[in-house]
Every structure is written in C-alpha cells, then in structure tokens.
Design a protein around this motif. Structure first.
Motif, PDB file in Angstrom:
ATOM      1  N   HIS A 362       1.001  -0.914  -0.091  1.00 23.96           N
ATOM      2  CA  HIS A 362      -0.139   0.045  -0.146  1.00 23.96           C
ATOM      3  C   HIS A 362       0.881   1.405  -0.234  1.00 23.96           C
ATOM      4  CE1 HIS A 362      -3.453  -2.558   0.859  1.00 23.96           C
ATOM      5  NE2 HIS A 362      -2.614  -3.022   2.077  1.00 23.96           N
ATOM      6  N   LEU A 363       0.448   1.940  -0.741  1.00 23.27           N
ATOM      7  CA  LEU A 363       1.313   3.451  -0.776  1.00 23.27           C
ATOM      8  C   LEU A 363       0.173   4.762  -0.993  1.00 23.27           C
ATOM      9  CD1 LEU A 363       3.610   2.681  -3.973  1.00 23.27           C
ATOM     10  CD2 LEU A 363       4.229   2.514  -1.618  1.00 23.27           C
ATOM     11  N   ASP A 364       0.690   5.689  -0.104  1.00 22.79           N
ATOM     12  CA  ASP A 364       0.123   6.741  -0.040  1.00 22.79           C
ATOM     13  C   ASP A 364       0.571   7.591  -1.183  1.00 22.79           C
ATOM     14  OD1 ASP A 364       2.326   7.935   0.802  1.00 22.79           O
ATOM     15  OD2 ASP A 364       1.986   8.099   2.961  1.00 22.79           O
ATOM     16  N   ASP A 365      -0.163   9.022  -1.519  1.00 23.48           N
ATOM     17  CA  ASP A 365       0.147   9.495  -2.558  1.00 23.48           C
ATOM     18  C   ASP A 365       1.702  10.072  -2.525  1.00 23.48           C
ATOM     19  OD1 ASP A 365      -2.511   9.438  -3.225  1.00 23.48           O
ATOM     20  OD2 ASP A 365      -3.275  11.322  -2.358  1.00 23.48           O
ATOM     21  N   ARG A 368       3.833   7.433  -3.665  1.00 21.33           N
ATOM     22  CA  ARG A 368       3.481   7.079  -5.198  1.00 21.33           C
ATOM     23  C   ARG A 368       4.336   8.046  -6.044  1.00 21.33           C
ATOM     24  NH1 ARG A 368       0.142   3.525  -7.317  1.00 21.33           N
ATOM     25  NH2 ARG A 368      -1.040   3.288  -5.189  1.00 21.33           N
ATOM     26  N   GLU A 369       4.098   9.284  -5.538  1.00 23.04           N
ATOM     27  CA  GLU A 369       4.603  10.491  -6.251  1.00 23.04           C
ATOM     28  C   GLU A 369       6.294  10.136  -6.177  1.00 23.04           C
ATOM     29  OE1 GLU A 369       5.070  15.294  -6.029  1.00 23.04           O
ATOM     30  OE2 GLU A 369       3.710  14.420  -4.782  1.00 23.04           O
ATOM     31  N   LEU A 370       6.875   9.892  -5.203  1.00 18.25           N
ATOM     32  CA  LEU A 370       8.448   9.863  -5.274  1.00 18.25           C
ATOM     33  C   LEU A 370       8.593   8.622  -5.904  1.00 18.25           C
ATOM     34  CD1 LEU A 370       8.738  10.886  -1.230  1.00 18.25           C
ATOM     35  CD2 LEU A 370       9.490  12.002  -3.682  1.00 18.25           C
ATOM     36  N   LEU A 371       8.062   7.698  -5.937  1.00 20.13           N
ATOM     37  CA  LEU A 371       8.338   6.274  -6.614  1.00 20.13           C
ATOM     38  C   LEU A 371       8.380   6.650  -8.114  1.00 20.13           C
ATOM     39  CD1 LEU A 371       7.211   3.276  -4.634  1.00 20.13           C
ATOM     40  CD2 LEU A 371       9.548   3.970  -5.000  1.00 20.13           C
TER      41      LEU A 371
END
Length: 394
Positions: A362-365, A368-371
């Motif tokens: 699970h990724l938060d926003d 996700r943006e950094l990845l």
C-alpha cells in the motif's frame, strides 16, 4: 549367537541396501525400518520387536566405517561356506572356529589376528564381554544388551544440548535369585556338557563351529530347582529412569550413543550401550545447514538500495547489528561469525542471514509520487536488457 550365524547374516539385506550403499543411504534405510518396526509403535508384536533388534544390530555394524570394513572382510574370507581357501585347489582345511576365537599363546599368530578381526565386529571376547572363559569351570561374563530409545527435542535444545529423562525397560539380574536362576536356598550346578564354558563345538564336515551350549543355553550352569520369579533364566525385566545428556549440535535423525547405559551385564560382564534416536522440531524463525544457523530477514527497498544497519535476532541471545551494503540484492546472504551451532572442538558455526527485499503493498500519494519520480529518473537502466540479449543469441 554362533560365529557361523554372524558370518551368514547379511546386514545389507536386513536393511535392504546394496553392498555399495553410502553412509547416508544406510542411515535413511535404517530410519525408515526403525520407525516401522519400533516396539513402541507395535506393542504386543514379538515379530516386530525381533525385526527391530535385527535392524539395530545391522545398523550398529554398517554405520561404523571401521566395523563395516571388518565385516566385509570377514564375509569375503569366510562368508561363502567358510571353505574358499584351499591349498593347490585341494580340499578345505578342517579346523575349529573356536580355536580362532579362543586365543593363542603364540605372539602374532593367525588365530589372534582373525580373532581380533571378528572381535572388532561382534564385540566378542576381552572387555567387550563376548564370553571369555574363566578357570575352574566358572561361568563366563556376558555383556548386557544394547537398548534403543527415542527422544523429541526442540530446535534450541538440539543446538545447545540438553539433559532429558528417559524411562528404560531392560533385562537385568533377577533380584529374587541374585541372577543365579536357582530357587532361594539352592545353587545351580556346572553344566557337564560344556564344563561351565557355555560353548560347545559342532562338527560340519571339514569344519567345526563354536556355538552356545544347547543344554545350558550358553550360561555354563544348569538349574535343577528354578527360581519361580525368573523361571530359571536369572534375568528379569526392570524399569528405570535415567538422566541422559544430549550433546550440543545433535541433528534430526542422529543416533546418540551413551556407553554402558544399556542393560546390566551378567556374571560381572559390562553393561550394554544406550542408543538414542533424536527427532528435532523445526523452529519458526531459524533453520540449520550443518554447523550454521540460517535466517531470512525482510528489508525494505530503500534499505537494500541505499544501505542500512539493521538488527538481526540470534538463537537465545541478544540481536546483532548487521550492515546492509548499498545495492544489496534480494536473496543475498551475509555471514555473522560465531553465532551458529556448537562444535565438538568448542568453536561455533555461523549465522547465515538471507535478505528478502519486501515490496510495499500500500502506498500513499506522497510515496507514489516519489516512486514515480524515481522510475522516471532510472528509466534508462533496463535490468532485463542483458537477459533478452542472451536469449536472442542462442
């Protein structure tokens, strides 16, 4: 058991393995047959009990490299009818096997050497309690029976060693008659057939074999008024509890030998040995590879990519700090010295740490943006390029 019986017994056939079987194959065959025929799992079955004793006897010889070599040599020399050697192709040699085992006064004689050969295999004679004669028609000493038992250990107990309580049932001298077999107030008499030696010679054509006397069954004594408790055998079942030390580092399926912890001997003979078959329960965290312990430790993607210092548990000890090098791959193994299984020389094996890179579910926003930015920054690095190229070249 007579010498002839020993020579004709095919221990390889008993375990169901070829003569060329490796030590591991012999061990595997023994463990399978021992489980199938163990008295605890087949109570009330004398056939299974007899089979179990036969299996244990075979394994005792074939699992020991020296005794196995001597056994093979003995069967090569005397196994095929005991008459293979013939001078000039003529008739066989008429001799008494009792002479071979009875001991010669001649230094370095053939009888001595052959006696030593068989003594090493079957524990006959000398301190092995096989039945050396005593003067004046006295009965010969008998070595006590070997006893087999089983124990289940935790993983930690097997690695570090432990002491277990074992309840053993074996045969020992009857207390009612002090092992004589005679009713209280009476005494046994020397067997006139074997004159108290317990052995008799049986003629087989050109050869004669020494075997237990049939009249006294090898005891050297006859009982006219038998003890009502042991019915003249001089032996009785006895149950006892002992504390057995299991050494550190024992593995699953290992047979631990405790010398002289088996059934008591007869007529001053030494006690038999106790063999303990060990079963080891698995550990929820640690595994084992010979003298090394193994553990799989999850690490994050960033820890593997950038490097980190993490805490790794040890067996019954404080956690150790392990340095993860930058660029560590999934499945990479790192060694921690001296945190494994204890060896006989006092040293220890190592702890082998396998890194398992964990991908977040699970990724938060923000994450996700950094990845996404990371993916774009490394878009030119294709980890499958070399693989695809190799596939095409074939």
């Amino acid at each position: 058991m007579s010498t002839k019986d020993y020579l004709e017994k095919d221990y390889y056939k008993v375990l169901g393995v070829p003569k060329s079987a490796s030590a591991d194959e012999i061990k595997k065959a023994y463990r399978k047959l021992a489980r199938e025929n163990h008295p605890d799992a087949n109570q009330g079955s004398p056939e299974k009990e007899a089979k179990f004793k036969e299996i244990s006897e075979a394994y005792d010889v074939l699992s020991d490299a020296k005794r196995r070599k001597e056994y093979d040599e003995a069967r090569t020399l005397f196994g095929s009818g005991v008459g293979g050697a013939r001078p000039g192709g003529g008739g066989g040699f008429p001799f008494d096997f009792g002479d071979l085992f009875g001991g010669s006064n001649q230094q370095g004689s053939t009888s001595d050497r052959i006696g030593d050969l068989f003594g090493g295999i079957f524990n006959r004679g000398g301190s092995g309690g096989g039945g050396s004669r005593t003067t004046g028609g006295a009965t010969r000493a008998r070595r006590g029976q070997d006893i087999e038992s089983e124990v289940t250990l935790s993983f930690t107990e097997a690695v570090q060693g432990t002491t277990v309580s074992l309840r053993l049932t074996s045969s020992q001298g009857c207390a009612a008659c002090s092992g004589t077999g005679a009713k209280a107030g009476t005494t046994p008499r020397v067997c006139p057939t074997c004159e108290g030696t317990g052995a008799a010679s049986r003629n087989l054509g050109n050869f004669a074999f020494s075997e237990p006397c049939r009249d006294c069954k090898g005891r050297g004594l006859l009982v006219d008024d038998p003890c009502p408790v042991c019915e003249g055998s001089g032996r009785a079942k006895s149950t006892r509890t002992i504390q057995a030390r299991i050494p550190a580092g024992v593995d699953d399926g290992k047979r631990v030998k405790l010398k002289a912890k088996g059934a008591p001997g007869e007529n001053g003979g030494p006690a038999g040995d106790l063999y303990i078959l060990t079963h080891v329960k698995p550990h929820p965290v640690f595994g084992r590879n010979a003298d090394n312990l193994t553990i799989t430790v999850p690490v994050t993607f960033t820890e593997a990519a950038l490097g980190a210092e993490i805490k790794v548990p040890t067996l019954k000890g404080m956690p150790v700090t392990v340095r993860i090098a930058p660029g560590t791959r999934n499945g990479q193994v790192q060694r921690v010295r001296g945190r494994g299984v204890a060896r006989k020389d006092g040293t220890k094996g190592d702890l082998l740490v396998t890194f398992e890179v964990v991908v977040p579910k699970h990724l938060d926003d923000k994450a996700r943006e950094l990845l996404t930015e990371f993916r774009e920054a490394t878009a030119g690095d294709d980890p499958r390029a070399e693989l695809i190229e190799k596939a095409r070249s074939e």
